[in-house]
Design a protein around this motif. Structure first.
Motif, PDB file in Angstrom:
ATOM      1  N   ARG A 175       0.823  -1.217   0.000  1.00 40.61           N
ATOM      2  CA  ARG A 175       0.000   0.000   0.000  1.00 40.61           C
ATOM      3  C   ARG A 175       0.857   1.268   0.000  1.00 40.61           C
ATOM      4  N   LEU A 176       1.990   1.182  -0.675  1.00 40.39           N
ATOM      5  CA  LEU A 176       2.875   2.324  -0.852  1.00 40.39           C
ATOM      6  C   LEU A 176       2.125   3.496  -1.465  1.00 40.39           C
ATOM      7  N   GLN A 177       2.267   4.666  -0.876  1.00 43.79           N
ATOM      8  CA  GLN A 177       1.678   5.884  -1.405  1.00 43.79           C
ATOM      9  C   GLN A 177       2.780   6.772  -1.991  1.00 43.79           C
ATOM     10  N   PRO A 178       2.466   7.592  -3.004  1.00 41.36           N
ATOM     11  CA  PRO A 178       3.486   8.471  -3.581  1.00 41.36           C
ATOM     12  C   PRO A 178       4.168   9.306  -2.504  1.00 41.36           C
ATOM     13  N   GLY A 179       5.487   9.292  -2.533  1.00 43.74           N
ATOM     14  CA  GLY A 179       6.263  10.050  -1.556  1.00 43.74           C
ATOM     15  C   GLY A 179       6.664   9.248  -0.336  1.00 43.74           C
ATOM     16  N   ASP A 180       6.064   8.093  -0.117  1.00 39.18           N
ATOM     17  CA  ASP A 180       6.412   7.260   1.041  1.00 39.18           C
ATOM     18  C   ASP A 180       7.835   6.725   0.932  1.00 39.18           C
ATOM     19  N   ASP A 181       8.504   6.659   2.081  1.00 40.44           N
ATOM     20  CA  ASP A 181       9.740   5.892   2.141  1.00 40.44           C
ATOM     21  C   ASP A 181       9.399   4.412   2.042  1.00 40.44           C
ATOM     22  N   ALA A 198       9.067   0.282  -7.146  1.00 45.66           N
ATOM     23  CA  ALA A 198       8.765   1.309  -6.155  1.00 45.66           C
ATOM     24  C   ALA A 198       9.015   2.702  -6.738  1.00 45.66           C
ATOM     25  N   LYS A 199      10.104   2.846  -7.492  1.00 46.84           N
ATOM     26  CA  LYS A 199      10.373   4.133  -8.148  1.00 46.84           C
ATOM     27  C   LYS A 199       9.253   4.476  -9.123  1.00 46.84           C
ATOM     28  N   ALA A 200       8.824   3.479  -9.897  1.00 44.22           N
ATOM     29  CA  ALA A 200       7.785   3.720 -10.900  1.00 44.22           C
ATOM     30  C   ALA A 200       6.462   4.119 -10.260  1.00 44.22           C
ATOM     31  N   LEU A 201       6.209   3.640  -9.041  1.00 42.35           N
ATOM     32  CA  LEU A 201       4.957   3.942  -8.356  1.00 42.35           C
ATOM     33  C   LEU A 201       5.064   5.169  -7.461  1.00 42.35           C
ATOM     34  N   GLY A 202       6.196   5.879  -7.529  1.00 43.51           N
ATOM     35  CA  GLY A 202       6.279   7.174  -6.859  1.00 43.51           C
ATOM     36  C   GLY A 202       6.829   7.159  -5.459  1.00 43.51           C
ATOM     37  N   ALA A 203       7.615   6.162  -5.094  1.00 43.43           N
ATOM     38  CA  ALA A 203       8.208   6.127  -3.764  1.00 43.43           C
ATOM     39  C   ALA A 203       9.087   7.344  -3.535  1.00 43.43           C
ATOM     40  N   GLY A 204       9.209   7.726  -2.261  1.00 39.64           N
ATOM     41  CA  GLY A 204      10.123   8.797  -1.894  1.00 39.64           C
ATOM     42  C   GLY A 204      11.535   8.241  -1.856  1.00 39.64           C
ATOM     43  N   ARG A 205      12.064   8.084  -0.653  1.00 44.85           N
ATOM     44  CA  ARG A 205      13.374   7.449  -0.519  1.00 44.85           C
ATOM     45  C   ARG A 205      13.216   5.932  -0.490  1.00 44.85           C
ATOM     46  N   ILE A 206      14.177   5.253  -1.122  1.00 39.66           N
ATOM     47  CA  ILE A 206      14.185   3.796  -1.122  1.00 39.66           C
ATOM     48  C   ILE A 206      15.433   3.347  -0.382  1.00 39.66           C
ATOM     49  N   LEU A 207      15.250   2.671   0.730  1.00 37.97           N
ATOM     50  CA  LEU A 207      16.348   2.136   1.508  1.00 37.97           C
ATOM     51  C   LEU A 207      16.492   0.653   1.160  1.00 37.97           C
ATOM     52  N   ALA A 208      17.699   0.216   0.882  1.00 40.73           N
ATOM     53  CA  ALA A 208      17.924  -1.183   0.497  1.00 40.73           C
ATOM     54  C   ALA A 208      18.982  -1.793   1.390  1.00 40.73           C
ATOM     55  N   GLY A 316       8.632   2.701 -20.740  1.00 39.49           N
ATOM     56  CA  GLY A 316       9.923   3.167 -20.247  1.00 39.49           C
ATOM     57  C   GLY A 316       9.945   3.562 -18.792  1.00 39.49           C
ATOM     58  N   ARG A 317       8.940   3.173 -18.032  1.00 40.91           N
ATOM     59  CA  ARG A 317       8.921   3.505 -16.609  1.00 40.91           C
ATOM     60  C   ARG A 317       9.833   2.578 -15.811  1.00 40.91           C
ATOM     61  N   VAL A 318      10.123   1.419 -16.370  1.00 38.01           N
ATOM     62  CA  VAL A 318      11.044   0.460 -15.763  1.00 38.01           C
ATOM     63  C   VAL A 318      12.026   0.000 -16.835  1.00 38.01           C
ATOM     64  N   ASP A 319      13.316  -0.022 -16.488  1.00 38.09           N
ATOM     65  CA  ASP A 319      14.362  -0.483 -17.390  1.00 38.09           C
ATOM     66  C   ASP A 319      15.089  -1.649 -16.733  1.00 38.09           C
ATOM     67  N   LEU A 320      14.946  -2.828 -17.321  1.00 39.07           N
ATOM     68  CA  LEU A 320      15.535  -4.031 -16.741  1.00 39.07           C
ATOM     69  C   LEU A 320      16.927  -4.356 -17.276  1.00 39.07           C
ATOM     70  N   THR A 321      17.383  -3.615 -18.267  1.00 46.44           N
ATOM     71  CA  THR A 321      18.648  -3.984 -18.911  1.00 46.44           C
ATOM     72  C   THR A 321      19.830  -4.052 -17.934  1.00 46.44           C
ATOM     73  N   PRO A 322      19.885  -3.220 -16.868  1.00 40.43           N
ATOM     74  CA  PRO A 322      21.028  -3.350 -15.948  1.00 40.43           C
ATOM     75  C   PRO A 322      21.054  -4.670 -15.185  1.00 40.43           C
ATOM     76  N   LEU A 323      19.937  -5.390 -15.177  1.00 40.65           N
ATOM     77  CA  LEU A 323      19.856  -6.628 -14.404  1.00 40.65           C
ATOM     78  C   LEU A 323      20.088  -7.875 -15.264  1.00 40.65           C
ATOM     79  N   MET A 324      20.027  -7.733 -16.583  1.00 43.23           N
ATOM     80  CA  MET A 324      20.155  -8.876 -17.491  1.00 43.23           C
ATOM     81  C   MET A 324      21.627  -9.059 -17.833  1.00 43.23           C
ATOM     82  N   THR A 325      22.269 -10.000 -17.136  1.00 38.63           N
ATOM     83  CA  THR A 325      23.726 -10.038 -17.153  1.00 38.63           C
ATOM     84  C   THR A 325      24.341 -11.164 -17.982  1.00 38.63           C
TER      85      THR A 325
END
Length: 357
Positions: A175-181, A198-208, A316-325
């Motif tokens: 239930r991530l809302q735009p701007g949510d961490d 999460a970026k595509a759905l408008g997340a604020g900061r993303i902690l990994a 183009g909201r998601v780019d998977l090319t960096p993950l296809m190794t």
């Protein structure tokens, strides 16, 4: 079109016992199609299936053809599939789940929790898990489990729709809302795809939270990196959030320690959306979960998110090319699996090519 009688496939003969064999090309039932497979990616679940971690369940028996992250081209359609608009030459990608279509859960769109799970005689399938899968030159599938691939999308790219749509489902269920961490625990393929969703759905900061090269990849994708090998992870999360915790936590690691941490790192009223499967059930901080109304949500696969994932890719909201190794011929599956399991040479998404490179 006229199909060959035989095909090459990865055949699992027992626990950690597999080889490339020549097997019959399957024939479609009325609502099924046969596809010439372009690409099958190795999923994190595949090594568990190969290693016998789900005895009698995934798979239910041997010999067995695994593989479920795939794309290809329809080469033969059953009569009902044809009447529904699935024809020879259609470019498609697949997901693993196929509900019976008749039970209460399927009628609600929750076919990932079909009440007839495991009963193929009632119409249920789970491809690459207990129903034959896509580490083969040809794939037999119900039309309920495939999606048309736009002409603008490469088929290899489309083979990532299954895992991407699982990550998307996991993010949406938080239930991530735009701007949510958002906090993502685990920087394997699912965790990295969750960052992109999460970026595509408008997340604020993303902690990994992760380690090594994959944590560096998470940072490259826009996340704030936290190494679980360096210091108190919970303290670092609290410091970044003024002691409040994170409203949306995505558990993608599947370890007892990570799940416990997720429950502590969520804010009051926060949601922990889980896709990781631990080997054993963890101890949970129930007092904290109850008094602070922390919600734990389990997620199984990707009901009704594959088309959304395709749209995110096309737009183009998601780019998977960096993950296809990495890419390997099917005959080199053992090498591909070794590279994937050992995370060699920065491996993230490792592709196999059943019909040639």
């Amino acid at each position: 079109m006229s199909l060959p009688n035989q095909m090459d496939a990865v055949v699992l003969k027992g626990v950690r016992d597999f080889e490339i064999q020549t097997v019959p090309v399957p024939q479609p039932d009325a609502d099924e199609v046969i596809c010439k497979v372009d690409t099958t990616f190795i999923c994190g679940t595949d090594p568990h299936i190969i290693n016998g971690d789900f005895p009698g369940f995934w798979p239910t028996g041997y010999p067995f053809i695994p593989g479920h992250e795939w794309s290809g081209t329809i080469v033969q359609s059953g009569p009902k599939a044809l009447s529904l608009g699935w024809k020879e030459g259609d470019r498609v990608c697949g997901i693993s789940h196929c509900g019976c279509g008749y039970c209460a859960n399927c009628m609600k769109g929750r076919f990932n929790n079909c009440l007839n799970y495991g009963h193929e005689e009632r119409g249920h399938r789970q491809y690459g898990h207990y129903t034959p899968g896509a580490y083969a030159q040809y794939m037999r599938t119900s039309v309920k489990s495939i999606y048309k691939v736009p002409d603008s999308m490469d088929l290899e790219y489309a083979a990532c729709v299954d895992p991407l749509s699982i990550a998307l489902y996991t993010v949406k269920r938080s239930r991530l809302q735009p701007g949510d961490d958002v906090l993502i625990l685990g920087t394997g393929p699912q965790g990295l795809m969750a960052i992109l969703c999460a970026k595509a759905l408008g997340a604020g900061r993303i902690l990994a939270v992760g380690s090594g090269e994959r944590l560096k990849k998470a940072e490259e994708l826009g996340a704030i990196p936290i190494s679980y090998k360096e210091g108190d992870v919970l303290a670092q999360i609290k410091a970044l959030t003024n002691g409040l915790g994170v409203p949306a936590v995505l558990e993608c690691a599947g370890t007892a320690e990570s799940i416990h941490l997720a429950c502590l790192a969520a804010s009051k009223g926060g949601v922990v959306s889980m896709i990781g499967i631990p080997h054993a059930d963890p101890a949970l901080p129930i007092k904290r979960i109850v008094l602070d109304e922390v919600e734990l949500i389990g997620n199984r696969a990707n009901p009704n998110t594959a088309q959304e994932a395709i749209d995110l890719l096309v737009n183009g909201r998601v780019d998977l090319t960096p993950l296809m190794t990495h890419r390997f011929a099917l005959k080199d599956f053992a090498t591909a699996l070794d590279v994937f399991e050992g995370r060699k040479e920065g491996a993230i998404k490792v592709a196999t090519k059943p019909n040639g490179m």
